[in-house]
Design an enzyme around this catalytic site. Structure first.
Site, mmCIF file in Angstrom:
data_model
loop_
_atom_site.group_PDB
_atom_site.id
_atom_site.type_symbol
_atom_site.label_atom_id
_atom_site.label_comp_id
_atom_site.label_asym_id
_atom_site.label_seq_id
_atom_site.Cartn_x
_atom_site.Cartn_y
_atom_site.Cartn_z
ATOM 1 N N VAL A 1 0.884 -1.111 -0.004
ATOM 2 C CA VAL A 1 -0.078 0.088 0.042
ATOM 3 C C VAL A 1 0.928 1.171 0.020
ATOM 4 O O VAL A 1 1.695 1.384 0.982
ATOM 5 C CB VAL A 1 -0.928 0.029 1.250
ATOM 6 C CG1 VAL A 1 -2.144 1.105 1.244
ATOM 7 C CG2 VAL A 1 -1.758 -1.176 1.352
ATOM 8 N N LEU A 2 0.742 2.111 -1.019
ATOM 9 C CA LEU A 2 1.511 3.450 -0.882
ATOM 10 C C LEU A 2 0.871 4.380 -1.765
ATOM 11 O O LEU A 2 -0.055 4.247 -2.574
ATOM 12 C CB LEU A 2 2.785 3.161 -1.612
ATOM 13 C CG LEU A 2 2.975 2.704 -3.096
ATOM 14 C CD1 LEU A 2 4.506 2.880 -3.776
ATOM 15 C CD2 LEU A 2 2.529 1.169 -3.557
ATOM 16 N N VAL A 3 0.954 5.490 -1.567
ATOM 17 C CA VAL A 3 0.380 6.844 -1.786
ATOM 18 C C VAL A 3 1.676 7.900 -2.122
ATOM 19 O O VAL A 3 2.409 7.923 -1.305
ATOM 20 C CB VAL A 3 -0.608 7.444 -0.939
ATOM 21 C CG1 VAL A 3 -1.045 8.940 -1.550
ATOM 22 C CG2 VAL A 3 -1.733 6.426 -0.728
ATOM 23 N N GLY B 1 -2.346 13.153 3.034
ATOM 24 C CA GLY B 1 -2.920 14.011 3.865
ATOM 25 C C GLY B 1 -4.124 14.368 3.338
ATOM 26 O O GLY B 1 -4.677 15.455 3.855
ATOM 27 N N GLY C 1 -6.594 12.270 2.483
ATOM 28 C CA GLY C 1 -7.517 11.204 2.781
ATOM 29 C C GLY C 1 -7.516 10.189 1.605
ATOM 30 O O GLY C 1 -8.370 9.367 1.351
ATOM 31 N N LEU C 2 -6.566 10.096 0.739
ATOM 32 C CA LEU C 2 -6.576 9.449 -0.552
ATOM 33 C C LEU C 2 -6.235 7.957 -0.041
ATOM 34 O O LEU C 2 -6.652 6.984 -0.529
ATOM 35 C CB LEU C 2 -5.600 9.918 -1.455
ATOM 36 C CG LEU C 2 -6.090 11.008 -2.238
ATOM 37 C CD1 LEU C 2 -5.092 11.600 -3.020
ATOM 38 C CD2 LEU C 2 -7.426 11.051 -2.796
ATOM 39 N N GLY C 3 -5.247 7.951 0.905
ATOM 40 C CA GLY C 3 -4.810 6.604 1.531
ATOM 41 C C GLY C 3 -5.936 5.863 1.985
ATOM 42 O O GLY C 3 -6.093 4.572 1.872
ATOM 43 N N LYS C 4 -6.867 6.685 2.933
ATOM 44 C CA LYS C 4 -8.080 6.007 3.501
ATOM 45 C C LYS C 4 -9.151 5.504 2.205
ATOM 46 O O LYS C 4 -9.576 4.285 2.456
ATOM 47 C CB LYS C 4 -8.631 6.793 4.444
ATOM 48 C CG LYS C 4 -10.029 6.178 5.224
ATOM 49 C CD LYS C 4 -10.339 7.246 6.201
ATOM 50 C CE LYS C 4 -11.833 6.683 6.752
ATOM 51 N NZ LYS C 4 -12.321 7.661 7.543
ATOM 52 N N TYR D 1 -4.576 1.855 10.244
ATOM 53 C CA TYR D 1 -5.305 0.487 9.873
ATOM 54 C C TYR D 1 -6.397 0.203 10.889
ATOM 55 O O TYR D 1 -7.443 -0.265 10.601
ATOM 56 C CB TYR D 1 -4.622 -0.592 9.626
ATOM 57 C CG TYR D 1 -3.524 -0.448 8.485
ATOM 58 C CD1 TYR D 1 -4.210 -0.466 7.083
ATOM 59 C CD2 TYR D 1 -2.026 -0.220 8.269
ATOM 60 C CE1 TYR D 1 -3.340 -0.318 5.958
ATOM 61 C CE2 TYR D 1 -1.415 0.086 7.143
ATOM 62 C CZ TYR D 1 -2.067 0.242 6.094
ATOM 63 O OH TYR D 1 -1.274 0.320 4.959
#
Length: 266
Positions: A202-204, A210, A212-215, A245
């Site tokens: 998982v990587l952004v 910051g 909210g794209l990872g979520k 997580y």
């Protein structure tokens, strides 16, 4: 304006019957040829070629009678629910072959905004697995992951059950039809296609963290797995992103289950 979430910093994450109908058809009765009727009445001898034909006719008729007898017996046995033979057995209708449907890829626009220069940007989530290995390597470089052989990166993508991506698509306000597409996030999952899946890599892009794209990426991955009836989802995470997580519903070693790892010893 879409809601903003606090995304954890990217880190090197190594895993976070229908019965078949039976149809019986009776064979039609065909009258014997004239030479055969004459021979049976004793009116004419039977030539060698016709004797051969006779044996073939008799063979066919024998097979036909045998097959009809077998079919009739099987039909009676099916009606009674038992196969009549030396031993009584329950007749099990053959199971229809399972048809595996490939899940259709999903594309969703997570965010759309206008940039300072007047161009528009869309953040697109996709489960189609459209990843260029060179783009992925460049993204791994941005988050500080160690480099891995491109052949192994390609193999890992090819053998994954799900590969989800985030792309930034920027369309120029001056030149119509011109757009720039950039890979800014990815997550993948391996699975037994039935019960279990494990999320990996998982990587952004740091410049998109910051927001909210990872979520959003993780929520879409989890939702996609659940829609495919995969309910046991696991992953491995660095200590610094455990809280990230946890907020998505993951637990650390639930019920005291401990993972074990084998490491090569050189």
């Amino acid at each position: 304006m879409p809601p903003t979430f606090t995304a954890a910093p990217s880190s090197s994450i190594c895993g976070v019957r229908i019965p078949t109908a039976c149809r019986f058809e009776a064979q039609s009765t065909v009258s014997a040829p004239r030479f055969l009727r004459n021979w049976v009445a004793g009116k004419a001898p039977l030539p060698a070629l016709q004797r051969t034909a006779l044996s073939e006719v008799m063979m066919v008729k024998t097979r036909s009678a045998s097959a009809w007898s077998l079919k009739a017996g099987l039909w009676d046995s099916l009606r009674s629910g038992f196969l009549k033979s030396n031993s009584t057995e329950t007749v099990e209708p053959p199971a229809a072959p399972l048809e595996v449907e490939e899940p259709l890829p999903v594309e969703i626009v997570l965010l759309e905004r206008t940039l300072l220069d007047g161009s528009t940007e869309q953040i697109l989530f996709s489960s189609a697995g459209d990843v260029d290995v060179y783009d992925l390597q460049a993204l791994c470089d941005k988050v500080g992951w160690p480099r891995r052989p491109l052949s192994k990166i390609a193999a890992s993508l090819r053998n994954s059950y799900l590969v989800a991506t985030l792309h930034s698509i920027i369309r120029s306000s001056e030149t119509e039809g011109e757009e720039k597409k950039q890979l800014i996030g990815m997550a993948r999952a391996t699975s037994d296609h039935a019960f279990n899946a494990t999320i990996w890599d998982v990587l952004v892009d740091p410049s998109y963290q910051g927001q909210g794209l990872g979520k959003a990426l993780m929520e879409k991955v989890i939702r996609t797995l659940l829609q495919r009836d995969i309910n046991n989802i696991t992953l491995f995470a660095d200590n610094k992103v455990i809280d990230f997580y946890k907020n998505l519903g993951f637990e650390v070693d639930p019920q005291g289950i401990k993972g074990m790892f084998w490491y090569p010893r050189f």
